[in-house]
Design a protein around this motif. Structure first.
Motif, PDB file in Angstrom:
ATOM      1  N   LEU B 155       0.831  -1.208   0.000  1.00  0.00           N
ATOM      2  CA  LEU B 155       0.000   0.000   0.000  1.00  0.00           C
ATOM      3  C   LEU B 155       0.866   1.259   0.000  1.00  0.00           C
ATOM      4  O   LEU B 155       0.601   2.216  -0.712  1.00  0.00           O
ATOM      5  CB  LEU B 155      -0.920   0.016   1.236  1.00  0.00           C
ATOM      6  N   LEU B 156       1.916   1.215   0.820  1.00  0.00           N
ATOM      7  CA  LEU B 156       2.771   2.398   0.953  1.00  0.00           C
ATOM      8  C   LEU B 156       3.498   2.693  -0.356  1.00  0.00           C
ATOM      9  O   LEU B 156       3.549   3.845  -0.800  1.00  0.00           O
ATOM     10  CB  LEU B 156       3.782   2.187   2.086  1.00  0.00           C
ATOM     11  N   SER B 157       4.044   1.653  -1.002  1.00  0.00           N
ATOM     12  CA  SER B 157       4.776   1.938  -2.245  1.00  0.00           C
ATOM     13  C   SER B 157       3.807   2.347  -3.356  1.00  0.00           C
ATOM     14  O   SER B 157       4.158   3.138  -4.221  1.00  0.00           O
ATOM     15  CB  SER B 157       5.657   0.768  -2.672  1.00  0.00           C
ATOM     16  N   TRP B 158       2.567   1.834  -3.289  1.00  0.00           N
ATOM     17  CA  TRP B 158       1.556   2.298  -4.239  1.00  0.00           C
ATOM     18  C   TRP B 158       1.266   3.781  -3.981  1.00  0.00           C
ATOM     19  O   TRP B 158       1.283   4.600  -4.894  1.00  0.00           O
ATOM     20  CB  TRP B 158       0.275   1.470  -4.084  1.00  0.00           C
ATOM     21  N   PHE B 159       1.053   4.098  -2.708  1.00  0.00           N
ATOM     22  CA  PHE B 159       0.711   5.470  -2.323  1.00  0.00           C
ATOM     23  C   PHE B 159       1.797   6.457  -2.754  1.00  0.00           C
ATOM     24  O   PHE B 159       1.508   7.540  -3.252  1.00  0.00           O
ATOM     25  CB  PHE B 159       0.509   5.536  -0.807  1.00  0.00           C
ATOM     26  N   LEU B 160       3.060   6.068  -2.565  1.00  0.00           N
ATOM     27  CA  LEU B 160       4.158   6.998  -2.869  1.00  0.00           C
ATOM     28  C   LEU B 160       4.326   7.232  -4.362  1.00  0.00           C
ATOM     29  O   LEU B 160       5.081   8.096  -4.785  1.00  0.00           O
ATOM     30  CB  LEU B 160       5.461   6.492  -2.252  1.00  0.00           C
ATOM     31  N   ASN B 161       3.626   6.442  -5.187  1.00  0.00           N
ATOM     32  CA  ASN B 161       3.675   6.681  -6.625  1.00  0.00           C
ATOM     33  C   ASN B 161       2.419   7.360  -7.169  1.00  0.00           C
ATOM     34  O   ASN B 161       2.318   7.606  -8.364  1.00  0.00           O
ATOM     35  CB  ASN B 161       3.911   5.368  -7.372  1.00  0.00           C
ATOM     36  N   THR B 162       1.465   7.632  -6.262  1.00  0.00           N
ATOM     37  CA  THR B 162       0.317   8.423  -6.719  1.00  0.00           C
ATOM     38  C   THR B 162       0.755   9.884  -6.776  1.00  0.00           C
ATOM     39  O   THR B 162       1.846  10.233  -6.322  1.00  0.00           O
ATOM     40  CB  THR B 162      -0.869   8.322  -5.739  1.00  0.00           C
ATOM     41  N   ARG B 163      -0.104  10.733  -7.327  1.00  0.00           N
ATOM     42  CA  ARG B 163       0.250  12.149  -7.424  1.00  0.00           C
ATOM     43  C   ARG B 163       0.492  12.763  -6.054  1.00  0.00           C
ATOM     44  O   ARG B 163       1.403  13.562  -5.878  1.00  0.00           O
ATOM     45  CB  ARG B 163      -0.866  12.897  -8.138  1.00  0.00           C
ATOM     46  N   LEU B 164      -0.327  12.357  -5.091  1.00  0.00           N
ATOM     47  CA  LEU B 164      -0.143  12.865  -3.732  1.00  0.00           C
ATOM     48  C   LEU B 164       1.216  12.412  -3.197  1.00  0.00           C
ATOM     49  O   LEU B 164       1.969  13.184  -2.615  1.00  0.00           O
ATOM     50  CB  LEU B 164      -1.284  12.354  -2.839  1.00  0.00           C
ATOM     51  N   GLY B 165       1.532  11.119  -3.412  1.00  0.00           N
ATOM     52  CA  GLY B 165       2.812  10.575  -2.970  1.00  0.00           C
ATOM     53  C   GLY B 165       3.981  11.284  -3.634  1.00  0.00           C
ATOM     54  O   GLY B 165       4.969  11.622  -2.981  1.00  0.00           O
ATOM     55  N   LEU B 166       3.862  11.505  -4.939  1.00  0.00           N
ATOM     56  CA  LEU B 166       4.920  12.207  -5.681  1.00  0.00           C
ATOM     57  C   LEU B 166       5.122  13.601  -5.096  1.00  0.00           C
ATOM     58  O   LEU B 166       6.250  14.062  -4.922  1.00  0.00           O
ATOM     59  CB  LEU B 166       4.556  12.341  -7.161  1.00  0.00           C
TER      60      LEU B 166
END
Lengths: 267, 317
Positions: B155-166
């Protein structure tokens, strides 16, 4: 369209370090205007840019961009419609993120809805980024998964230019964006800048220390000193002006020589 | 090796490594990505454990995990609020919240310095009864924590690649650029710290159910331990994609537990463990620097001509 209406800013008011950085500056740019700004060190050129981008709020006056009064707009809000390139090529990109990710961040400006927060970079966007990178002719389109920190200063500045104009800004601010590059790269980045500006009719302000550029680029030239715009030339009058004339004008208007340790008189 | 590491030691090191890896992942967000030293980690870990323990006591072990995460988010929000809206320097904001949390934690535990869960159902005891098999009896704990950590990691690595994560990653990487890209860095710091502290608190809640108790001093030194795990992980895996780095942090946490288990096997007294942690952190952090330095010395000694010249000039002085 940009209107700056009698803007003043004093730093450290009431202290020994008090400095009037902008003194009743007024300026109006029409759509598609491209003005170059020259001036000595501490003349207020960068301060003017920072007033437009919102690094600080001005003490007096108003700033209107594209019909909206942005005087008290927050910095990140107004950056949606402002492109800003710094002299330092390291300032415009995130070094530990890939080229693709950097471009995706710049492209965030295009999205207006909040739910875009949880979306990822789509294949369609990747193709778009790739196509735009190929226009730079630097081979960056094949390095999209590499961190930006591996690129040279010139490549980073070209990428920053692309990112700043990816969504056409209402105004593009260029703060000596080629000054830190070697001559060949600087020429390339500058040619690219001219091309993008002309193609999309972007309104632009550019600080330069190169007197030749100040007269040859764009359609207007401004001269700043002591936080004021001391000289302003455009149209036919500008076409007839030589570098020597420009320096003479400065001497007359500012009452001193144009003292600048980085000034470039020739091409 | 088998004399030093028995299977059960290996197993408990892995279990603890997985549980504590959530704190290491929290520091991965706050320290590695946002470039903020979040010193409220110690208090937040205990907060998660305390909230988790109280909800578990009332008979809701699953809900306990989410309640702990909610408490962590609140704690992270306050730390972020202090530094983004009140102008408190980030390290001080962490220390202030950490100090305040001590009282909050005591209050959560009903003004007692410890709570035990021996009579309550936990996620572990509930899962134990699900399958009847001899291998399962000895491995179920590891399976549960591994599953939780893997889900969080993905979940975390997915999140960090979303626009918010970026946007969060760019905030820690180049704030200039972020502001020029119409992203609000203050909002990104807030979101990042909330997520980080949710993970820290979740880790505390799982540990509480794992060891069936919660103590007010549980979190002391947690930030150092998590930092050690994080740095070991980043040193062995290095740079790469987000998923790779997340896995690295989890491995780092397990490796750290192995080192501690080894130290215990070598009869290092339990009171000395904090010192051992501190030494491991110091070594792990300085390792990349020392490696670079030794390369320089090697290069210099491979060029004896230059060295001799230096010595000669020294002599003549």
């Amino acid at each position: 369209m940009l209107v700056i209406d009698s803007v003043s800013k004093t730093f450290n008011p009431g202290t020994v370090n008090e400095k009037k950085a902008l003194d009743n500056v007024s300026l109006s740019l029409a759509d598609g205007d491209f003005a170059t700004i020259v001036g000595s060190n501490g003349a207020g050129k960068s301060t003017l840019f920072n007033a437009i981008t919102g690094s600080f709020y001005v003490d007096e006056g108003r700033i209107i961009l594209g019909g909206d009064d942005i005087t008290y707009c927050k910095e990140h809000t107004r950056s949606k419609v402002i492109g800003h390139l710094f002299q330092d090529p390291l300032k415009g990109t995130a070094p530990h993120m890939t080229i693709e990710e950097n471009m995706a961040l710049a492209y965030l400006r295009a999205s207006t809805s909040r739910h875009a927060y949880f979306s990822r970079i789509s294949a369609k966007e990747k193709a778009k980024f790739r196509e735009q990178l190929s226009l730079l002719d630097m081979g960056l389109e094949d390095r999209m998964k590499q961190p930006v920190g591996l690129l040279s200063g010139g490549q980073r500045q070209a990428l920053t230019l692309l990112m700043a104009t990816m969504v056409t800004p209402r105004i593009l601010l260029l703060d000596e964006h080629t000054a830190a590059l070697d001559p060949a790269t600087a020429d390339k980045v500058l040619a690219l800048t001219e091309k993008i500006i002309a193609e999309r009719n972007i309104t632009c302000l550019m600080v330069t220390h190169n007197m030749h550029q100040a007269l040859s680029l764009g359609n207007r030239t401004l001269m700043m000193d002591g936080g004021r715009i001391v000289f302003h030339v455009s149209g036919d009058e500008r076409k007839k002006l030589s570098i020597d004339d420009l320096l003479d004008q400065f001497r007359i208007r500012a009452g001193k020589q144009l003292d600048n340790d980085r000034i470039l008189l020739s091409k | 090796m088998s004399a030093i590491f028995t299977l059960s030691i290996l197993q408990s090191a892995l279990e603890l490594g997985c549980i504590y890896s959530l704190v290491a992942l929290a520091l991965f967000i706050s320290f590695s990505i946002l470039n903020i030293a979040d010193l409220s980690t110690d208090g937040c870990f205990t907060l998660g454990c305390a909230v988790g323990a109280m909800v578990t006591l009332s008979g809701h072990p699953y809900l306990a995990l989410f309640a702990a995460m909610g408490a962590g988010i609140c704690s992270g929000f306050i730390t972020a609020f202090l530094q983004t809206r009140m102008g408190v320097p980030s390290i001080l904001a962490g220390i202030i919240v950490n100090t305040g949390l001590y009282t909050v934690n005591i209050a959560v535990m009903g003004f007692s310095s410890n709570v035990n869960l021996f009579a309550s159902d936990t996620i572990f005891s509930l899962a134990k009864d699900k399958v009847q098999a001899s291998w399962y009896d000895s491995w179920y704990k590891l399976l549960i924590v591994l599953a939780i950590v893997l889900v969080i990691g993905i979940l975390l690595s997915w999140f960090l690649n979303t626009r918010l994560g970026l946007s969060i990653r760019a905030t820690g990487d180049n704030e200039h650029m972020v502001r020029a890209s119409s992203i609000n860095p203050l909002f990104m710091i807030t979101v990042g710290l909330c997520v980080a502290n949710a993970l820290t608190a979740l880790s505390g809640a799982i540990l509480g159910q794992y060891q069936k108790s919660c103590d007010i001093n549980l979190g002391t030194g947690m930030v150092t331990i998590a930092l050690a795990s994080l740095i070991i992980g980043e040193t062995i895996i290095g740079k790469g994609g987000m998923f790779q780095r997340v896995i690295g942090v989890i491995l780092g946490s397990c490796l750290y537990r192995f080192i501690v288990a080894l130290a215990l096997r070598l009869n290092v007294p339990a009171e000395a463990l904090k010192l051992v942690s501190a030494i491991i952190v110091a070594i792990a952090i300085s390792f990349p620097y020392l490696k670079e330095k030794s390369r320089f010395y090697k290069m210099r000694s491979n060029n004896p001509g230059i060295n001799r010249k230096e010595e000669n000039t020294n002599v003549s002085h």
